[in-house]
Structure formats: C-alpha cells, structure tokens
Design an enzyme around this catalytic site. Sequence first.
Site, PDB file in Angstrom:
ATOM      1  CE1 TYR A 179      -3.603   2.624   0.662  1.00  0.00           C
ATOM      2  CE2 TYR A 179      -2.289   3.246   2.570  1.00  0.00           C
ATOM      3  CZ  TYR A 179      -3.322   3.494   1.697  1.00  0.00           C
ATOM      4  OH  TYR A 179      -4.089   4.625   1.839  1.00  0.00           O
ATOM      5  CD  GLU A 207      -8.131   6.891   5.378  1.00  0.00           C
ATOM      6  OE1 GLU A 207      -7.973   6.753   6.618  1.00  0.00           O
ATOM      7  OE2 GLU A 207      -7.217   6.701   4.561  1.00  0.00           O
ATOM      8  CD1 TRP A 233      -3.594   1.353   5.627  1.00  0.00           C
ATOM      9  CD2 TRP A 233      -5.671   2.014   6.065  1.00  0.00           C
ATOM     10  NE1 TRP A 233      -4.182   1.718   4.435  1.00  0.00           N
ATOM     11  CE2 TRP A 233      -5.462   2.127   4.676  1.00  0.00           C
ATOM     12  CE3 TRP A 233      -6.922   2.365   6.578  1.00  0.00           C
ATOM     13  CZ2 TRP A 233      -6.442   2.568   3.791  1.00  0.00           C
ATOM     14  CZ3 TRP A 233      -7.901   2.814   5.696  1.00  0.00           C
ATOM     15  CH2 TRP A 233      -7.644   2.903   4.326  1.00  0.00           C
TER      16      TRP A 233
END
Length: 190
Positions: free
Chosen positions: A25, A47, A55
């Site tokens: 990522y 988000e 995350w």
Amino acid sequence: MGPLLGEDGFARCPWAGGPGVMRDYHDHEWGRRVSGEAAYLERLTLEAFQSGLSWSTILNKREAFREVFAGFDADAVAAYDDADVERLMGESRIVRNRMKIDAAITNARATVALRESGGLEALVLGFAPTDPPAWHDTAEMATTSAESVALSKELKRRGFAFVGPTTMYALMEAIGIFDPHLIGCHRRGR
C-alpha cells in the site's frame, strides 16, 4: 523516527517496514492521486471504517468492502435500504459496525447530491493545503490540519457522516492531496 531501510535496500516511512500488505500500500498507492467519484467514495468509506482499527485490518478486507459496497458506485450504495444494512451486518468479511455502515450509505447519498455542485472529487481537492508539509520523522507529523478541519466541517454541512478532522487528514494523505511521505523515503516526490 525517520525512514527505515528495508531488506530490499529502499528507505520507507517506518510503518511500511517489512513485506506485505502495508508495504505494498505504501509503495503503490498511499500519497498518490486518485480520480473519479468511486475512488474518492471508496477512500472516504475505508478511512471511516478504519477509525479505531489498524489500517492493515482494512486493507486485508478491502476486496470484500469493494464487493459488498458495489465497487463504491454512489448510486448503488445510496439505494441501500434496511435489508441491505442487515445483510452487511451479517457479512463477516468486513467490519460490522452499524454506525459505520449507516455512514457509508449516508455518504453515498451525500455524494450523489454533491454532483449538482461539482462533485465529491472537486470538493475535496478544494481543500488542498497551499503550503504542504514536509517531515523528516514521525515526531513531526500531524494528524489534523486547518484544511482537514475545514473539509470536515464542509462535508458535515453537506450531509456526510464519520468525516472528522483526523479522518479527513488521513484521507488527504491517502489520496495524495499532498505528499505524506517522509523526507528520505524512496516514494517522496514520486
């Protein structure tokens, strides 16, 4: 903490250390501009779902999120009803949080409504900082900015939910509103 040298010889932001989903990522997506309504709605939704979680949890569930939220097609998600909410609450492949699921549907509806005034992408881009940050280490990094506070207020005014200043700052980093990579990271400026 500044950039760390990986086993592959590349310096990276410290959270993207070893091989895996986080490094992929970092190297291929974080801080790069995206375009199109679905891309913006996806990042905004992810988000919000990340709030309070790691995350990596969200990244590992990302394909399932894309599937159950119709590729983040705003029209499709805006049409979700109570039966869809119950279906999503039973979907073990995503984060099952009713407030976040409701927010995703609310935000899809607000995204559709924004089309009359330029759309979600244009609105978010309008809050780009005039003086983007450039950090040497994580101790210098911020979690909000005047721009993320203003974006949060504007999105809330337009009917969005789960769009607090910290979440909007993370969105701005993720979609490349400014370059979030530390000075010395191999992705900085690319």
